[in-house]
Motif scaffolding. Structure first.
Motif, PDB file in Angstrom:
ATOM      1  N   VAL A 215       0.846  -1.189   0.000  1.00 10.70           N
ATOM      2  CA  VAL A 215       0.000   0.000   0.000  1.00 10.70           C
ATOM      3  C   VAL A 215       0.887   1.246   0.000  1.00 10.70           C
ATOM      4  CG1 VAL A 215      -0.251  -0.040   2.545  1.00 10.70           C
ATOM      5  CG2 VAL A 215      -1.957   1.140   1.128  1.00 10.70           C
ATOM      6  N   PHE A 216       0.489   2.224  -0.830  1.00  9.70           N
ATOM      7  CA  PHE A 216       1.304   3.442  -0.927  1.00  9.70           C
ATOM      8  C   PHE A 216       0.568   4.701  -0.505  1.00  9.70           C
ATOM      9  CE2 PHE A 216       3.416   0.534  -3.995  1.00  9.70           C
ATOM     10  CZ  PHE A 216       4.575   0.385  -3.253  1.00  9.70           C
ATOM     11  N   GLY A 217      -0.657   4.571  -0.040  1.00  9.97           N
ATOM     12  CA  GLY A 217      -1.343   5.759   0.460  1.00  9.97           C
ATOM     13  C   GLY A 217      -2.843   5.578   0.490  1.00  9.97           C
ATOM     14  N   VAL A 218      -3.505   6.402   1.317  1.00  5.88           N
ATOM     15  CA  VAL A 218      -4.972   6.434   1.319  1.00  5.88           C
ATOM     16  C   VAL A 218      -5.415   7.728   0.647  1.00  5.88           C
ATOM     17  CG1 VAL A 218      -5.346   4.952   3.343  1.00  5.88           C
ATOM     18  CG2 VAL A 218      -5.085   7.411   3.673  1.00  5.88           C
ATOM     19  N   THR A 219      -6.630   7.695   0.073  1.00  5.87           N
ATOM     20  CA  THR A 219      -7.091   8.836  -0.725  1.00  5.87           C
ATOM     21  C   THR A 219      -7.920   9.839   0.079  1.00  5.87           C
ATOM     22  OG1 THR A 219      -9.164   7.778  -1.356  1.00  5.87           O
ATOM     23  CG2 THR A 219      -7.240   7.326  -2.758  1.00  5.87           C
ATOM     24  N   SER A 220      -8.127   9.560   1.377  1.00  2.00           N
ATOM     25  CA  SER A 220      -8.925  10.473   2.189  1.00  2.00           C
ATOM     26  C   SER A 220      -8.064  11.653   2.656  1.00  2.00           C
ATOM     27  CB  SER A 220      -9.508   9.716   3.387  1.00  2.00           C
ATOM     28  OG  SER A 220      -8.546   8.831   3.903  1.00  2.00           O
ATOM     29  N   ALA A 221      -8.728  12.714   3.139  1.00  4.53           N
ATOM     30  CA  ALA A 221      -7.996  13.904   3.598  1.00  4.53           C
ATOM     31  C   ALA A 221      -7.214  13.570   4.876  1.00  4.53           C
ATOM     32  CB  ALA A 221      -8.970  15.039   3.861  1.00  4.53           C
ATOM     33  N   LYS A 222      -7.815  12.700   5.714  1.00  5.13           N
ATOM     34  CA  LYS A 222      -7.130  12.276   6.940  1.00  5.13           C
ATOM     35  C   LYS A 222      -6.813  10.786   6.846  1.00  5.13           C
ATOM     36  CE  LYS A 222      -9.430  15.366  10.164  1.00  5.13           C
ATOM     37  NZ  LYS A 222     -10.875  15.388  10.348  1.00  5.13           N
ATOM     38  N   ARG A 223      -5.881  10.332   7.684  1.00  3.70           N
ATOM     39  CA  ARG A 223      -5.572   8.894   7.697  1.00  3.70           C
ATOM     40  C   ARG A 223      -6.804   8.088   8.118  1.00  3.70           C
ATOM     41  NH1 ARG A 223       0.655   7.619   9.402  1.00  3.70           N
ATOM     42  NH2 ARG A 223       1.581   9.364   8.254  1.00  3.70           N
ATOM     43  N   VAL A 224      -6.839   6.835   7.721  1.00  2.29           N
ATOM     44  CA  VAL A 224      -7.954   5.945   8.050  1.00  2.29           C
ATOM     45  C   VAL A 224      -7.616   5.241   9.369  1.00  2.29           C
ATOM     46  CG1 VAL A 224      -9.191   3.879   7.272  1.00  2.29           C
ATOM     47  CG2 VAL A 224      -8.539   5.635   5.616  1.00  2.29           C
ATOM     48  N   ALA A 225      -8.551   5.301  10.336  1.00  2.00           N
ATOM     49  CA  ALA A 225      -8.272   4.785  11.686  1.00  2.00           C
ATOM     50  C   ALA A 225      -7.810   3.328  11.685  1.00  2.00           C
ATOM     51  CB  ALA A 225      -9.509   4.949  12.555  1.00  2.00           C
ATOM     52  N   SER A 226      -8.365   2.498  10.788  1.00  2.00           N
ATOM     53  CA  SER A 226      -7.997   1.073  10.812  1.00  2.00           C
ATOM     54  C   SER A 226      -6.677   0.786  10.106  1.00  2.00           C
ATOM     55  CB  SER A 226      -9.117   0.248  10.179  1.00  2.00           C
ATOM     56  OG  SER A 226      -9.320   0.691   8.863  1.00  2.00           O
ATOM     57  N   LEU A 227      -6.126   1.799   9.412  1.00  3.89           N
ATOM     58  CA  LEU A 227      -4.820   1.636   8.758  1.00  3.89           C
ATOM     59  C   LEU A 227      -3.932   2.817   9.183  1.00  3.89           C
ATOM     60  CD1 LEU A 227      -6.067   0.758   5.124  1.00  3.89           C
ATOM     61  CD2 LEU A 227      -4.987  -0.845   6.726  1.00  3.89           C
ATOM     62  N   ILE A 277     -21.493  -1.591  12.439  1.00  2.00           N
ATOM     63  CA  ILE A 277     -20.533  -0.504  12.709  1.00  2.00           C
ATOM     64  C   ILE A 277     -19.138  -1.091  12.940  1.00  2.00           C
ATOM     65  CG2 ILE A 277     -19.907   1.310  14.385  1.00  2.00           C
ATOM     66  CD1 ILE A 277     -22.948   1.839  14.671  1.00  2.00           C
ATOM     67  N   LYS A 278     -19.087  -2.178  13.718  1.00  2.99           N
ATOM     68  CA  LYS A 278     -17.788  -2.815  14.017  1.00  2.99           C
ATOM     69  C   LYS A 278     -17.145  -3.373  12.730  1.00  2.99           C
ATOM     70  CE  LYS A 278     -16.832  -6.805  16.182  1.00  2.99           C
ATOM     71  NZ  LYS A 278     -17.627  -7.864  16.630  1.00  2.99           N
ATOM     72  N   ASN A 279     -17.934  -4.077  11.948  1.00  5.53           N
ATOM     73  CA  ASN A 279     -17.381  -4.666  10.712  1.00  5.53           C
ATOM     74  C   ASN A 279     -16.890  -3.594   9.749  1.00  5.53           C
ATOM     75  OD1 ASN A 279     -18.018  -7.141  11.705  1.00  5.53           O
ATOM     76  ND2 ASN A 279     -19.819  -7.456  10.426  1.00  5.53           N
ATOM     77  N   LEU A 280     -17.685  -2.526   9.613  1.00  6.60           N
ATOM     78  CA  LEU A 280     -17.278  -1.478   8.675  1.00  6.60           C
ATOM     79  C   LEU A 280     -16.046  -0.734   9.201  1.00  6.60           C
ATOM     80  CD1 LEU A 280     -20.530   0.112   7.190  1.00  6.60           C
ATOM     81  CD2 LEU A 280     -19.180  -1.817   6.375  1.00  6.60           C
ATOM     82  N   ALA A 281     -15.999  -0.500  10.510  1.00  3.30           N
ATOM     83  CA  ALA A 281     -14.836   0.210  11.086  1.00  3.30           C
ATOM     84  C   ALA A 281     -13.561  -0.591  10.812  1.00  3.30           C
ATOM     85  CB  ALA A 281     -15.038   0.411  12.583  1.00  3.30           C
ATOM     86  N   ASN A 282     -13.694  -1.885  10.916  1.00  2.00           N
ATOM     87  CA  ASN A 282     -12.555  -2.771  10.658  1.00  2.00           C
ATOM     88  C   ASN A 282     -12.107  -2.689   9.193  1.00  2.00           C
ATOM     89  OD1 ASN A 282     -10.756  -4.626  11.637  1.00  2.00           O
ATOM     90  ND2 ASN A 282     -11.997  -6.368  10.975  1.00  2.00           N
ATOM     91  N   LEU A 283     -13.032  -2.282   8.334  1.00  2.00           N
ATOM     92  CA  LEU A 283     -12.723  -2.157   6.895  1.00  2.00           C
ATOM     93  C   LEU A 283     -12.521  -0.690   6.498  1.00  2.00           C
ATOM     94  CD1 LEU A 283     -15.281  -4.758   5.488  1.00  2.00           C
ATOM     95  CD2 LEU A 283     -12.806  -5.044   5.750  1.00  2.00           C
TER      96      LEU A 283
END
Ligand code: ASP
Length: 321
Positions: A215-227, A277-283
């Motif tokens: 992985v070389f980056g996420v496309t969101s403005a902030k980092r993703v909590a699960s990564l 909510i838990k499953n999606l947060a994990n993803l």
């Protein structure tokens, strides 16, 4: 009273009563991409939670092709009874401009149930890609641009839009390999048949965590909590690079209002379901707020997104037949 009027009134009363009792049998949620991909994963989680709220099974049906347009057209022509609904993403707003011929109209052929979730994306490459960070990745793909293949799920898919933005941002074009969804595209990446892709965290979190892809980056403005260790592409120098993939639920036009309301209420309950909510947060994603999981919010969002994307696509001059 004229017997025909009586018959029409009886029919109307029967269908109103049916809508009041909705649903009396399983509801099919159509996923417009291949099984095993991000939309499929979101739909399966949502289907379980909505099924609990509706006290009926919500079945997931995959109908892939033309980046979601085949399924959207099919649902637009389905019987308007609330038992055959569509989950679709941002593609619903880009297809009207991208496709010269579209055999459905997102703004006139549907009843809107509500928004579901905004999913961030990740830039990933095959596990043996010869780069250890984004800087090396960028240098490598630019130096080898004629040899690089990037996968996507067809014109108008999230992976296509993200790829277009990436290529225009770094001013380099690559050969595109389209699949019927990023489920199969991920298999090709895992098998080393393609080099990289941009895909939603609902599909990439597992292979990223297990180290099967780089992985070389996420496309969101902030980092993703699960990564948390994956930097954003903005942090790494791609100014203004931000892509989030919104999703909505649709029913055929003329579905009785009582059934649409029942589906919208079930959606709102489902999006607060602790397991979902838990499953999606994990993803790497979370459900929208309750006021967005409504027919009015989805309709307004879709209209705004069509208006937002039309000039961007026209300026890029990219169309599909
Ligand atoms: N959402 C698609 C899928 O589920 C992928 C995409 O739009 O890029 O496969």
């Amino acid at each position: 009273m004229d017997s025909r009027i009586v018959a029409v009134l009886a029919l109307a009363a029967a269908s109103a009563a049916q809508a009041q009792n909705f649903p009396t049998k399983p509801v099919a949620m159509v996923v417009p991409f291949a099984a095993g991909g991000p939309t499929d994963t979101l739909a399966r989680n949502l289907g379980i939670a909505m099924g609990k709220a509706l006290k009926q099974t919500v079945l997931v049906e995959n109908l892939a092709g033309a980046a979601g347009n085949i399924a959207a057209a099919r649902v637009s022509r389905a019987s308007p009874d609330g038992y055959y609904i569509l989950i679709h993403h941002i593609g619903m707003s880009t297809s009207p401009t991208l496709y010269r011929k579209l055999n459905y109209d997102p703004l006139t052929d549907f009843e809107y149930i509500g928004l579901v979730a905004d999913v961030p994306m990740t830039l990933i490459a095959r596990g043996d890609f010869p780069a250890k960070d984004f800087k090396e990745f960028l240098a490598y793909i630019k130096a080898n641009k004629d040899k690089m293949n990037y996968a996507n799920a067809g014109i108008g898919a999230a992976s296509h839009l993200c790829g277009l933005l990436f290529m225009s941002t770094i001013q380099t074009a690559f050969t595109t390999v389209p699949y019927t969804g990023t489920g199969p595209a991920m298999n090709a990446l895992l098998g080393g048949q393609v080099d990289f892709m941009c895909d939603q965290t609902t599909n990439t979190t597992g292979p990223i965590r297990s180290g099967k892809v780089k992985v070389f980056g996420v496309t969101s403005a902030k980092r993703v909590a699960s990564l948390p260790n994956v930097p954003t592409l903005q942090e790494q120098g791609l100014k203004g690079f931000e892509v989030g993939i919104w999703h909505g639920l649709y029913a055929p036009k003329k579905t009785p209002q009582a059934s649409v309301n029942a589906l919208a209420s079930a959606l709102q309950v489902a999006l607060r379901d602790p397991d979902l909510i838990k499953n999606l947060a994990n993803l790497g994603t979370e459900p929208v707020a309750k006021d967005k999981a409504t027919p009015a919010a989805l309709h307004a969002h879709l209209k705004a997104e069509i208006a937002k994307w039309a000039p961007v696509i026209k300026a890029a001059g990219q169309y599909a037949d």
